[in-house]
Structures are given as C-alpha cells and as structure tokens.
Design an enzyme around this catalytic site. Structure first.
Site, PDB file in Angstrom:
ATOM      1  N   GLU A  47     -14.476   9.113  14.277  1.00  0.00           N
ATOM      2  CA  GLU A  47     -14.675   9.611  12.914  1.00  0.00           C
ATOM      3  C   GLU A  47     -16.106   9.322  12.466  1.00  0.00           C
ATOM      4  O   GLU A  47     -16.615   8.256  12.701  1.00  0.00           O
ATOM      5  CB  GLU A  47     -13.666   8.903  11.989  1.00  0.00           C
ATOM      6  CG  GLU A  47     -13.708   9.360  10.578  1.00  0.00           C
ATOM      7  CD  GLU A  47     -13.608  10.868  10.467  1.00  0.00           C
ATOM      8  OE1 GLU A  47     -12.550  11.405  10.780  1.00  0.00           O
ATOM      9  OE2 GLU A  47     -14.606  11.504  10.073  1.00  0.00           O
ATOM     10  N   ALA A  90     -36.029   2.663   2.742  1.00  0.00           N
ATOM     11  CA  ALA A  90     -36.189   1.220   2.913  1.00  0.00           C
ATOM     12  C   ALA A  90     -35.453   0.509   1.779  1.00  0.00           C
ATOM     13  O   ALA A  90     -35.265   1.065   0.703  1.00  0.00           O
ATOM     14  CB  ALA A  90     -37.664   0.863   2.896  1.00  0.00           C
ATOM     15  N   THR A 103     -12.742   2.972  15.380  1.00  0.00           N
ATOM     16  CA  THR A 103     -13.906   2.707  16.235  1.00  0.00           C
ATOM     17  C   THR A 103     -13.548   1.581  17.190  1.00  0.00           C
ATOM     18  O   THR A 103     -13.311   0.452  16.765  1.00  0.00           O
ATOM     19  CB  THR A 103     -15.113   2.307  15.365  1.00  0.00           C
ATOM     20  OG1 THR A 103     -15.344   3.373  14.452  1.00  0.00           O
ATOM     21  CG2 THR A 103     -16.341   2.080  16.204  1.00  0.00           C
ATOM     22  N   LYS A 134       0.842  -1.208   0.000  1.00  0.00           N
ATOM     23  CA  LYS A 134       0.000   0.000   0.000  1.00  0.00           C
ATOM     24  C   LYS A 134       0.871   1.250   0.000  1.00  0.00           C
ATOM     25  O   LYS A 134       0.596   2.212  -0.721  1.00  0.00           O
ATOM     26  CB  LYS A 134      -0.893   0.023   1.245  1.00  0.00           C
ATOM     27  CG  LYS A 134      -2.098  -0.860   1.152  1.00  0.00           C
ATOM     28  CD  LYS A 134      -3.027  -0.557   2.321  1.00  0.00           C
ATOM     29  CE  LYS A 134      -4.188  -1.525   2.350  1.00  0.00           C
ATOM     30  NZ  LYS A 134      -5.024  -1.369   3.542  1.00  0.00           N
ATOM     31  N   LYS A 139     -20.789  -4.227  11.793  1.00  0.00           N
ATOM     32  CA  LYS A 139     -19.767  -4.525  12.810  1.00  0.00           C
ATOM     33  C   LYS A 139     -20.033  -3.750  14.103  1.00  0.00           C
ATOM     34  O   LYS A 139     -19.946  -4.307  15.204  1.00  0.00           O
ATOM     35  CB  LYS A 139     -18.413  -4.152  12.200  1.00  0.00           C
ATOM     36  CG  LYS A 139     -17.254  -4.017  13.126  1.00  0.00           C
ATOM     37  CD  LYS A 139     -15.964  -3.822  12.356  1.00  0.00           C
ATOM     38  CE  LYS A 139     -15.705  -2.406  11.895  1.00  0.00           C
ATOM     39  NZ  LYS A 139     -15.347  -1.451  12.918  1.00  0.00           N
ATOM     40  N   CYS A 145     -18.988  -0.670   8.619  1.00  0.00           N
ATOM     41  CA  CYS A 145     -19.237  -0.006   9.911  1.00  0.00           C
ATOM     42  C   CYS A 145     -20.504  -0.478  10.612  1.00  0.00           C
ATOM     43  O   CYS A 145     -20.432  -1.054  11.694  1.00  0.00           O
ATOM     44  CB  CYS A 145     -19.282   1.496   9.707  1.00  0.00           C
ATOM     45  SG  CYS A 145     -17.828   2.095   8.859  1.00  0.00           S
ATOM     46  N   PHE A 189     -31.917   8.934   6.224  1.00  0.00           N
ATOM     47  CA  PHE A 189     -31.797   7.542   6.669  1.00  0.00           C
ATOM     48  C   PHE A 189     -33.152   6.867   6.883  1.00  0.00           C
ATOM     49  O   PHE A 189     -33.334   6.112   7.825  1.00  0.00           O
ATOM     50  CB  PHE A 189     -30.913   7.445   7.922  1.00  0.00           C
ATOM     51  CG  PHE A 189     -29.466   7.286   7.551  1.00  0.00           C
ATOM     52  CD1 PHE A 189     -28.775   8.349   7.005  1.00  0.00           C
ATOM     53  CD2 PHE A 189     -28.823   6.063   7.682  1.00  0.00           C
ATOM     54  CE1 PHE A 189     -27.468   8.213   6.599  1.00  0.00           C
ATOM     55  CE2 PHE A 189     -27.504   5.911   7.278  1.00  0.00           C
ATOM     56  CZ  PHE A 189     -26.839   6.991   6.738  1.00  0.00           C
ATOM     57  N   ASN A 248     -23.814   5.281  15.279  1.00  0.00           N
ATOM     58  CA  ASN A 248     -23.963   4.276  14.219  1.00  0.00           C
ATOM     59  C   ASN A 248     -25.134   3.339  14.505  1.00  0.00           C
ATOM     60  O   ASN A 248     -25.893   2.971  13.599  1.00  0.00           O
ATOM     61  CB  ASN A 248     -22.672   3.475  14.041  1.00  0.00           C
ATOM     62  CG  ASN A 248     -21.721   4.167  13.065  1.00  0.00           C
ATOM     63  OD1 ASN A 248     -22.008   5.263  12.590  1.00  0.00           O
ATOM     64  ND2 ASN A 248     -20.597   3.546  12.766  1.00  0.00           N
ATOM     65  N   LYS A 277     -19.683   7.408  19.294  1.00  0.00           N
ATOM     66  CA  LYS A 277     -19.525   6.782  17.980  1.00  0.00           C
ATOM     67  C   LYS A 277     -20.447   5.568  17.813  1.00  0.00           C
ATOM     68  O   LYS A 277     -21.171   5.430  16.832  1.00  0.00           O
ATOM     69  CB  LYS A 277     -18.054   6.379  17.794  1.00  0.00           C
ATOM     70  CG  LYS A 277     -17.772   5.532  16.596  1.00  0.00           C
ATOM     71  CD  LYS A 277     -17.941   6.304  15.320  1.00  0.00           C
ATOM     72  CE  LYS A 277     -17.813   5.368  14.135  1.00  0.00           C
ATOM     73  NZ  LYS A 277     -17.777   6.055  12.881  1.00  0.00           N
TER      74      LYS A 277
HETATM   75  C1  UGA Z   1     -21.435   4.989   8.214  1.00  0.00           C
HETATM   76  C2  UGA Z   1     -21.929   6.290   8.880  1.00  0.00           C
HETATM   77  O1  UGA Z   1     -22.941   6.911   8.074  1.00  0.00           O
HETATM   78  C3  UGA Z   1     -20.786   7.281   9.093  1.00  0.00           C
HETATM   79  O2  UGA Z   1     -21.251   8.418   9.806  1.00  0.00           O
HETATM   80  C4  UGA Z   1     -19.704   6.570   9.914  1.00  0.00           C
HETATM   81  O3  UGA Z   1     -18.572   7.422  10.091  1.00  0.00           O
HETATM   82  C5  UGA Z   1     -19.248   5.324   9.187  1.00  0.00           C
HETATM   83  O4  UGA Z   1     -20.374   4.450   8.999  1.00  0.00           O
HETATM   84  C6  UGA Z   1     -18.198   4.659  10.027  1.00  0.00           C
HETATM   85  O5  UGA Z   1     -18.514   4.243  11.146  1.00  0.00           O
HETATM   86  O6  UGA Z   1     -17.030   4.662   9.629  1.00  0.00           O
HETATM   87  P1  UGA Z   1     -20.844   4.264   5.691  1.00  0.00           P
HETATM   88  O7  UGA Z   1     -20.739   2.870   6.234  1.00  0.00           O
HETATM   89  O8  UGA Z   1     -19.793   4.786   4.790  1.00  0.00           O
HETATM   90  O9  UGA Z   1     -20.955   5.329   6.904  1.00  0.00           O
HETATM   91  O10 UGA Z   1     -22.192   4.304   4.863  1.00  0.00           O
HETATM   92  P2  UGA Z   1     -23.646   4.962   4.965  1.00  0.00           P
HETATM   93  O11 UGA Z   1     -23.791   5.956   3.887  1.00  0.00           O
HETATM   94  O12 UGA Z   1     -23.974   5.389   6.333  1.00  0.00           O
HETATM   95  O13 UGA Z   1     -24.543   3.706   4.576  1.00  0.00           O
HETATM   96  C7  UGA Z   1     -24.486   2.497   5.337  1.00  0.00           C
HETATM   97  C8  UGA Z   1     -25.464   1.477   4.799  1.00  0.00           C
HETATM   98  O14 UGA Z   1     -26.799   1.850   5.115  1.00  0.00           O
HETATM   99  C9  UGA Z   1     -25.430   1.281   3.286  1.00  0.00           C
HETATM  100  O15 UGA Z   1     -25.472  -0.101   3.004  1.00  0.00           O
HETATM  101  C10 UGA Z   1     -26.684   1.960   2.794  1.00  0.00           C
HETATM  102  O16 UGA Z   1     -27.185   1.376   1.619  1.00  0.00           O
HETATM  103  C11 UGA Z   1     -27.622   1.726   3.966  1.00  0.00           C
HETATM  104  N1  UGA Z   1     -28.709   2.723   4.055  1.00  0.00           N
HETATM  105  C12 UGA Z   1     -28.438   4.020   4.348  1.00  0.00           C
HETATM  106  C13 UGA Z   1     -30.020   2.316   3.891  1.00  0.00           C
HETATM  107  O17 UGA Z   1     -30.316   1.121   3.646  1.00  0.00           O
HETATM  108  N2  UGA Z   1     -31.018   3.242   4.023  1.00  0.00           N
HETATM  109  C14 UGA Z   1     -30.774   4.549   4.300  1.00  0.00           C
HETATM  110  O18 UGA Z   1     -31.745   5.322   4.404  1.00  0.00           O
HETATM  111  C15 UGA Z   1     -29.451   4.937   4.463  1.00  0.00           C
END
Ligand code: UGA
Length: 441
Positions: free
Chosen positions: A152, A253, A122, A36, A264, A261, A250, A209, A205
C-alpha cells in the site's frame, strides 16, 4: 461484485475495505479489537482521516460494508482476504510480525474454500512465503490458496484519494493467475498495474519509503549547509525541483520525517540488509540526519535563550504532519522530551492531536488555541505545518509572548516578514537575509 475480507481496521485496512466497498464489492472488515469493531458498528471511526466517516457510513447503509471480530464470518463468502494488520517496530529495528502470524493462522483455521490471501501490511522481504508456510501448516481443510503481495502506498491525510487514484498498483506472487485476479479488482482505479514476483513486490514498498525518507534527509542536510553558508533552502529546493530528473516533491526541509511508516520502514530495511551481510550506510545516514533535525530545534533555542531552565516554550502542532491526529514517531514527542529534560515548561496546541498528544506527553500543558498558547511564552516552535497556523495574527502572538522567539520547524513563515514584525526568527536552512555567518564585516 466480488467478496472481500479485510483483516485489520487500522489506516490501511479501513481505507482499503471502505474503498473496495465503494467500488461495488461486498466487504467484511475484521479486527480482533472488539472496542474498535463495536465503535465502527455505531459509526465511530477508530482514526481521524478526512472523508472516511462519510465513505464508511455510505457503504454500510448500502449493505456493502460490514464489521466483525469473527474469522468464520469474515471468510464465509470471501474470495480474497486482505491482511492489513500492524507491523510495529521490534527491538532491533526489525518488523514485529506477530499480528501477521496471528492473521495467517486464524485464516488457516477456518479456511474451507479456495482463497487468495493478499498482503497489504508492510512486511520484510520473504514474508509472503512465510505466510504461505503458516497457512499450509495450520490448515484444517485441504483447499487451494495463494499469497499475493500488494503493498500500500497511501498517505495519512489523503488516504482515500491515494487509494482511489494510485500512482501504481504493484502485485507480486508465485501464482501469476492469483495476481491477475487481484489485478482485476483494481481495474476500476485505471492505473498502471505491475505484476512481479512476491519478494520484489515486498521490496518495492521498502525501497519507495526509504527513497522518500532519503530525499527528506538529503534536503535537511542541504538545509544545514545553507544555514552555515547563508543560503535559503526553500529557494534551493525550488531551483532543484525544476529539473525533471529531480522534481519538486518531498524536498521540504524541516524537523524531519515522523509517522508510523518512514521511521519504522527505514530501520527495518537497514536491519534486513545488516542481517544479510550488507552495510546500508546511506540508510544509517538517513536515520541519523533525521534524529539530528529534532535536536536542532533545541540547539537553536539554546543559541537564542541560553539556559532553558524555567523558560516557557509553546509547540504549534503535535501531529507528525497536518490533517491527522497521529502522534506515532511525531517529532513533537522528541522535541518536548528534550525541552522538559532541560527544565523548560512546555505547552502545546494542535487542532486535532491534543487528545493523543496528552497521552504521549502528560507533562505538556495543552492549550485551547494558538493565542492562549503564546501568552507568556519565551519561544514558540512550529512543529506541524497546519494550514491554520499560516495565517495567524502574528502581531497579537508577539505581543502576548514574554520573548519574541519563533523557531519555525516547517518553514511556513517568511523570515523577512517575521523579522520585520519583531520576531527573533529561525527557520530551517533559511538565509536570514544577510545575517548569516558569512556576512562580511
Ligand atoms: C508515507 C508514504 O508517503 C506513503 O506513500 C506510504 O504508503 C506510507 O508512508 C506508508 O508506508 O504507509 P505517511 O507516513 O502517511 O506516508 O506520510 P507522508 O506524507 O509521506 O509524510 C511522512 C513524513 O515526512 C511527515 O512527518 C512529513 O512531515 C515528512 N516530510 C514529508 C518532510 O519532512 N518533508 C517533505 O518534503 C515531505
């Protein structure tokens, strides 16, 4: 200009390092993975994230961002060392802290001047204290150091903008002065900075989540009830979202949350609760509903196609969400495996995740575009809501398919339009225009 070391060049580490460099600091990013670091020195990004390559290149050219595998080099001038290593899921759902331990020990081994260790990974509540104990136990020079938790909140796909425009910065430490110094580093971001104790910051955190995951499972449960009663969950969510106490975010559906994230972190929080004598019933329900959403796709296909043996199913999308090539805990993996286990032929198309997808799912045939994907398919399943899927020529797709079955796992199409075009359409929690089970005879 401050001197910063960032340990770990995954999503969080690389984005943190590049963004702090862009804010005018001198940053050394370290990773124990030589490949990397070698790649980064040649301008090759280890992950796909919009805008990251430009940001890294610009700051490397400006001499503010360098890469190394050596702790001595990374920490030589550092005033702050950000730990941003992975904390994968352990056997019982607890977070596996081996990389955090390695980072803490390695810092301790070379530490020869005062340092503020900032934990961005985390980690279970209490890990900050544990990191301090490890550093103290492995120090070869008696120098002052402090540990600050700085969780974060960035999302993949919008990581740079999330870093530069955060909703808040949460800092926790037993050493208020150290937390205030870390706060100084974040001042250019012009956001609310909250300083609290170490364990509370770590908990913020997990609670954030888990709450977001709970919103998703909540709306998915409502979607399932909508399906039974013939209501449309998209409209329901819109109607709910107007209430400022609820808000619209969020509430999409679909086939559930994935990624590195939410799955886990919800499990890790449930595990922490259980091992401390609590019964996290809601968290367990959040997980169970999420698992069921993936199975629903297969149930819907059964309902329409009957036996799936030798049926050809095309997956539109593989990544756990759009704008990333990340396949970690992606619903596509579970869905493809269920379908393969039923004897179906599974093929897939994703704009950027096919390389990672092929590694996870060697039995799935990768196709060059959505139209080739649909040729001879008995059903198509929308798994990831990539923008490019929203304006497909659906007539061409339907004509290419053997059977016009469209299971829209992300509700990107209008049910009425899809049905009018001749598709047997199933969204998630859509009302089916009066064709639901409550239609009066
Ligand atoms: C998530 C959090 O949103 C971040 O704030 C956090 O920093 C991060 O985890 C982490 O802990 O590092 P991320 O996993 O990148 O971020 O993705 P998201 O955009 O939050 O989406 C997560 C999942 O939820 C995706 O599979 C998405 O499709 C799903 N989702 C999201 C839904 O099914 N419905 C929604 O309305 C929103």
């Amino acid at each position: 200009m401050r001197d910063i070391a960032v340990i770990g060049v995954g999503y969080v580490g690389l984005v943190t390092g590049a963004c702090f460099a862009d804010l005018g600091n001198r940053v050394v990013c370290l990773d124990i993975n030589e490949e990397k670091i070698k790649g980064l020195k040649q301008g090759i990004m280890p992950i796909y994230e919009p805008g990251l390559e430009e940001l890294v290149t610009r700051n490397v050219r400006a001499g503010r961002l360098t890469f190394t595998t050596s702790y001595t080099e990374a920490l030589r001038e550092a005033e702050f060392a950000f730990i941003a290593v992975g904390t994968p899921e352990g056997v019982d759902g607890e977070a596996d802290l081996r990389y955090v331990r390695m980072a803490a020990q390695s810092i301790a081994n070379v530490l020869d001047h005062p340092l503020i260790i900032v934990n961005k990974s985390t980690v279970p509540v209490g890990t900050g204290d544990w990191v301090a104990d490890i550093v103290r136990a492995h120090m070869t020079n008696e120098v002052p150091f402090s540990v600050v938790s700085c969780p974060e909140f960035l999302r993949e796909g919008s990581a740079i903008s999330d870093f530069m425009h955060p909703s808040r910065v949460v800092l926790g430490s037993v050493d208020r002065k150290a937390a205030e110094q870390v706060a100084q580093l974040h001042l250019p971001l012009r956001t609310t900075i909250m300083i609290t104790d170490l364990r509370t910051a770590e908990m913020v955190k997990y609670a954030s989540n888990a709450f977001l995951a709970a919103r998703i499972s909540f709306i998915n449960e409502i979607a399932n009830i909508c399906e039974a009663l013939g209501a449309d969950v998209k409209e329901v969510a819109t109607g709910m979202g107007y209430d400022p106490r609820i808000g619209p975010a969020f509430l999409d559906a679909g086939i559930g949350y994935g990624g590195s994230c939410f799955p886990k972190d919800v499990k890790a929080l449930a595990h922490m609760a259980s091992t401390h004598g609590r019964h996290p019933q809601l968290l367990h329900a959040v997980i169970e509903i999420n698992n069921d959403q993936r199975r629903q796709v297969v149930w819907k296909l059964h309902e329409i196609l009957g036996n799936l043996q030798d049926k050809t199913v095309g997956l539109l999308g593989l990544a756990f969400k759009p704008n990333t090539d990340d396949m970690r805990e992606a619903p596509s993996i579970t869905i493809a495996r269920y379908l393969l286990a039923e004897g179906a032929q599974v093929r897939a198309y994703d704009p950027v995740a096919m390389e990672n997808g092929a590694r996870e799912l060697p039995e799935v045939q990768m196709m060059p575009d959505p139209y080739t994907l649909s040729e001879g398919c008995d059903a198509l399943v929308v798994v990831t809501e990539w923008n490019e899927f929203k304006n497909l020529d659906l007539t061409r797709i339907r004509e290419a398919m053997r059977q016009p079955v469209l299971v829209d796992g992300r509700n990107i199409y209008d049910p009425a339009i899809a049905q009018a075009m001749g598709f047997i359409y199933r969204g998630v929690g859509r009302g089916y225009n009066g064709e639901g089970p409550h239609k009066k005879a």
